[in-house]
Design a protein around this motif. Structure first.
Motif, PDB file in Angstrom:
ATOM      1  N   ASP A   8       0.835  -1.187   0.000  1.00  0.00           N
ATOM      2  CA  ASP A   8       0.000   0.000   0.000  1.00  0.00           C
ATOM      3  C   ASP A   8       0.878   1.247   0.000  1.00  0.00           C
ATOM      4  O   ASP A   8       0.383   2.365   0.056  1.00  0.00           O
ATOM      5  N   MET A   9       2.199   1.021  -0.059  1.00  0.00           N
ATOM      6  CA  MET A   9       3.101   2.154  -0.011  1.00  0.00           C
ATOM      7  C   MET A   9       3.085   2.900  -1.328  1.00  0.00           C
ATOM      8  O   MET A   9       2.849   2.326  -2.382  1.00  0.00           O
ATOM      9  N   THR A  10       3.371   4.180  -1.237  1.00  0.00           N
ATOM     10  CA  THR A  10       3.480   4.989  -2.437  1.00  0.00           C
ATOM     11  C   THR A  10       4.955   5.235  -2.700  1.00  0.00           C
ATOM     12  O   THR A  10       5.688   5.652  -1.809  1.00  0.00           O
ATOM     13  N   PHE A  11       5.387   4.933  -3.887  1.00  0.00           N
ATOM     14  CA  PHE A  11       6.783   5.158  -4.258  1.00  0.00           C
ATOM     15  C   PHE A  11       6.845   6.229  -5.334  1.00  0.00           C
ATOM     16  O   PHE A  11       5.883   6.460  -6.059  1.00  0.00           O
ATOM     17  N   ALA A  12       8.020   6.854  -5.443  1.00  0.00           N
ATOM     18  CA  ALA A  12       8.281   7.700  -6.602  1.00  0.00           C
ATOM     19  C   ALA A  12       8.714   6.784  -7.741  1.00  0.00           C
ATOM     20  O   ALA A  12       9.122   5.651  -7.509  1.00  0.00           O
ATOM     21  N   THR A  13       8.633   7.258  -8.969  1.00  0.00           N
ATOM     22  CA  THR A  13       9.226   6.498 -10.064  1.00  0.00           C
ATOM     23  C   THR A  13      10.746   6.568  -9.909  1.00  0.00           C
ATOM     24  O   THR A  13      11.279   7.499  -9.306  1.00  0.00           O
ATOM     25  N   GLY A  14      11.433   5.569 -10.425  1.00  0.00           N
ATOM     26  CA  GLY A  14      12.891   5.533 -10.318  1.00  0.00           C
ATOM     27  C   GLY A  14      13.517   6.728 -11.009  1.00  0.00           C
ATOM     28  O   GLY A  14      13.010   7.201 -12.021  1.00  0.00           O
ATOM     29  N   LYS A  15      14.619   7.200 -10.449  1.00  0.00           N
ATOM     30  CA  LYS A  15      15.272   8.375 -11.039  1.00  0.00           C
ATOM     31  C   LYS A  15      16.532   7.981 -11.807  1.00  0.00           C
ATOM     32  O   LYS A  15      16.980   8.676 -12.703  1.00  0.00           O
ATOM     33  N   GLY A  16      17.153   6.871 -11.402  1.00  0.00           N
ATOM     34  CA  GLY A  16      18.366   6.451 -12.094  1.00  0.00           C
ATOM     35  C   GLY A  16      19.610   7.201 -11.662  1.00  0.00           C
ATOM     36  O   GLY A  16      20.704   6.899 -12.141  1.00  0.00           O
ATOM     37  N   ASP A  17      19.488   8.215 -10.797  1.00  0.00           N
ATOM     38  CA  ASP A  17      20.674   8.938 -10.322  1.00  0.00           C
ATOM     39  C   ASP A  17      21.502   8.013  -9.439  1.00  0.00           C
ATOM     40  O   ASP A  17      20.959   7.339  -8.557  1.00  0.00           O
ATOM     41  N   LYS A  18      22.819   8.024  -9.641  1.00  0.00           N
ATOM     42  CA  LYS A  18      23.696   7.147  -8.865  1.00  0.00           C
ATOM     43  C   LYS A  18      23.688   7.596  -7.408  1.00  0.00           C
ATOM     44  O   LYS A  18      23.907   8.760  -7.101  1.00  0.00           O
ATOM     45  N   ARG A  19      23.441   6.622  -6.496  1.00  0.00           N
ATOM     46  CA  ARG A  19      23.421   6.927  -5.069  1.00  0.00           C
ATOM     47  C   ARG A  19      24.750   6.528  -4.443  1.00  0.00           C
ATOM     48  O   ARG A  19      25.376   5.559  -4.886  1.00  0.00           O
ATOM     49  N   PRO A  20      25.176   7.225  -3.391  1.00  0.00           N
ATOM     50  CA  PRO A  20      26.391   6.779  -2.710  1.00  0.00           C
ATOM     51  C   PRO A  20      26.170   5.425  -2.034  1.00  0.00           C
ATOM     52  O   PRO A  20      25.035   5.058  -1.692  1.00  0.00           O
TER      53      PRO A  20
END
Lengths: 344, 344
Positions: B126-138
């Motif tokens: 039931d969680m709401t997520f953002a669409t993936g951004k593809g930005d590299k995370r540390p």
């Protein structure tokens, strides 16, 4: 799920023409289904078709009221409810592309229950699908794929349907997005399906057919889009395309909404072949469809001729130059393509 | 969503040990969180831990009642409701892996509302997520991928966590499936997410971290499985792995539930690199994890040695021979890997 035409297009009182983009798409591709529009006071959109009341639409045999507009947040304003209830009481089904579900309004739910009418929330999927099986289905299939989102995949598939039917070929557009579902009266918004069922949903959208029948399946996203490639992958596997058309917008450098660079057309052809072979070893590229809006006429022609020479495939702008060259190649490559037995 | 340990394991009155597979997985990997089990009369499963009442568990500081069993159809039997309500009244949250949502039982919903307790339905999202951004995370990330479903991806990721922590390395298992969520207390069943948000959900599951921290992300499905490759693709893009381990079961000829032939390990490495580079150009294979259960000891050793020579990568059976050789290579290839600052 089958949305029954003819349609009455309900525009509410949206503030501009852009808010009626979905409704306009339906009129553009299925003018014969859209017998009229119903607009509330201060509506700023106009589809250029007859204004009509619910009673008038009923007299014309309308079966479904289409709420094909986008409001801020996709909500259904309270003051639209009475029109929707009136349509239900007049015996119409209602189909909406809003985020708010029609049945979440108690008056609408009660009216639909009382009158035995169906409510379609095209943006949502309450349908239950099987997981994809990967078994090859009879019938010919074409999928439009893209170097990015919003690169003309729906338009190209619809233009192919129109041109193929004009040539007497047996072909059906298959919708995988909201506007497409209204236009074809069937399908589902594939990006709203639970992840486990993406390919299974597409197996339902483009089911087993006559061996020489063409399904023209609307693509979504891109195998190279970091937000949506999962959808594109499941769609490719479920579609089992024999042929695909790569859709491209030549002025973009990054993909929509992200910083990822646009892939080349060669990249898209290569990865589509690579992954598509899993469920259809015979998959081949048919051609390239480019949105050349940003280019002058001569520049566009040169760009398309260069692409065509580079890839050895027909390249066209479906809006500017039509999809005749794509259908020419399709008929040549698939001489078994079936003729329409019915009036299209 | 954070499921708080310690746990009381509720087994209801399931008919066999297999029905408690999820609960057993939690005990296997998080024995320190599982203070006891609660079984109804005629329960045929046994986790080998202390039997305990709700009152006894409360006295031991239990924070969450775990319904980690699978019934026929995943339904929640009515006669389990009173135990769940009693746990809520004692101040516990409840987490369930059943198909039936906990809150669909009015008594459970009412008790949770009254006592301000949280109900977790791990199989649903039931969680709401953002669409993936593809930005590299540390942060450093490893993903387990497979030649098929059920090829040891969860087990391998958990075994890597255990071995890495034993060596004082800073590493966290990241769950993408139901059992994994119970084991880590966090994550989500990625195959239950709406298709548009697969990669976005994974970006949330394995968020930005210290530059030298390892996330060990549980893979799902296979890029070559015609039912589930969309999930695997979105998971790969969202995970942005630096390293991946290919999990394989050597006796299968077709993929689970379908007629599609199993891909080779080389195919999986190649396509994972190809697609994974979109969101992490540095992606590399780390090694191969094989379930050699069907082979004799000598045969298994030879099989693994041959694989290792063929691919130039360590190959092991995590259950039979441990994952030491994988962690050896990880430490060698990523000397920057961080040390645990805390007691793991």
């Amino acid at each position: 799920m089958q949305i029954n035409p003819p349609y009455l297009m309900f525009l509410g009182d949206v503030h501009d023409q852009l808010a009626a983009k979905t409704a306009q798409g339906i009129v553009d591709w299925r003018a014969e289904w859209c017998v009229g529009q119903l607009r509330l006071p201060n509506c700023k959109a106009d589809l250029g078709i007859a204004d009509m009341t619910i009673a008038g639409a009923k007299a014309k045999g309308v079966k479904t009221l289409i709420v094909g507009v986008a409001n801020a947040g996709g909500v259904l304003p309270d003051h639209w409810t009475s029109v929707i209830v009136e349509a239900i009481e007049a015996g119409m089904d209602v189909a909406s592309g809003l985020h708010t579900k029609l049945g979440s309004k108690p008056e609408i739910a009660a009216a639909a229950a009382k009158h035995g009418r169906t409510l379609f929330d095209v943006r949502h999927s309450d349908m239950t699908f099987a997981t994809g099986k990967g078994d090859k289905r009879p019938g010919l299939r074409l999928l439009t794929v893209g170097t990015d989102c919003s690169a003309g995949k729906k338009y190209t598939a619809l233009a192919l349907e129109k041109e193929m039917r004009a040539r007497g070929l047996d072909a059906d557009f298959r919708a995988t997005g909201q506007t497409g579902v209204f236009i074809s009266g069937r399908g589902c918004a594939i990006d709203a399906v639970v992840a486990d069922f993406i390919s299974g949903a597409v197996e339902w959208i483009a089911p087993a057919a006559d061996a020489n029948h063409w399904d023209l399946i609307e693509g979504q996203g891109s195998l190279f889009h970091p937000s949506f490639a999962g959808v594109s992958m499941g769609l490719l596997h479920g579609a089992q395309p024999d042929a695909f058309v790569v859709c491209h917008e030549p002025t973009r450098t990054t993909m929509r909404g992200v910083k990822t660079p646009l892939p080349s057309i060669a990249d898209v052809i290569d990865l589509t072949l690579r992954c598509g072979k899993l469920t259809n070893p015979a998959i081949k590229p048919l051609g390239i469809a480019v949105n050349t809006k940003a280019l002058g006429e001569a520049e566009a022609k040169k760009y398309l001729a260069d692409l065509s020479a580079e890839y050895g495939l027909p390249a066209t702008d479906p809006i500017r130059f039509g999809v005749g060259v794509l259908v020419d190649k399709l008929v040549a490559d698939y001489p078994q393509s079936g003729k329409l037995a019915r009036v299209g």
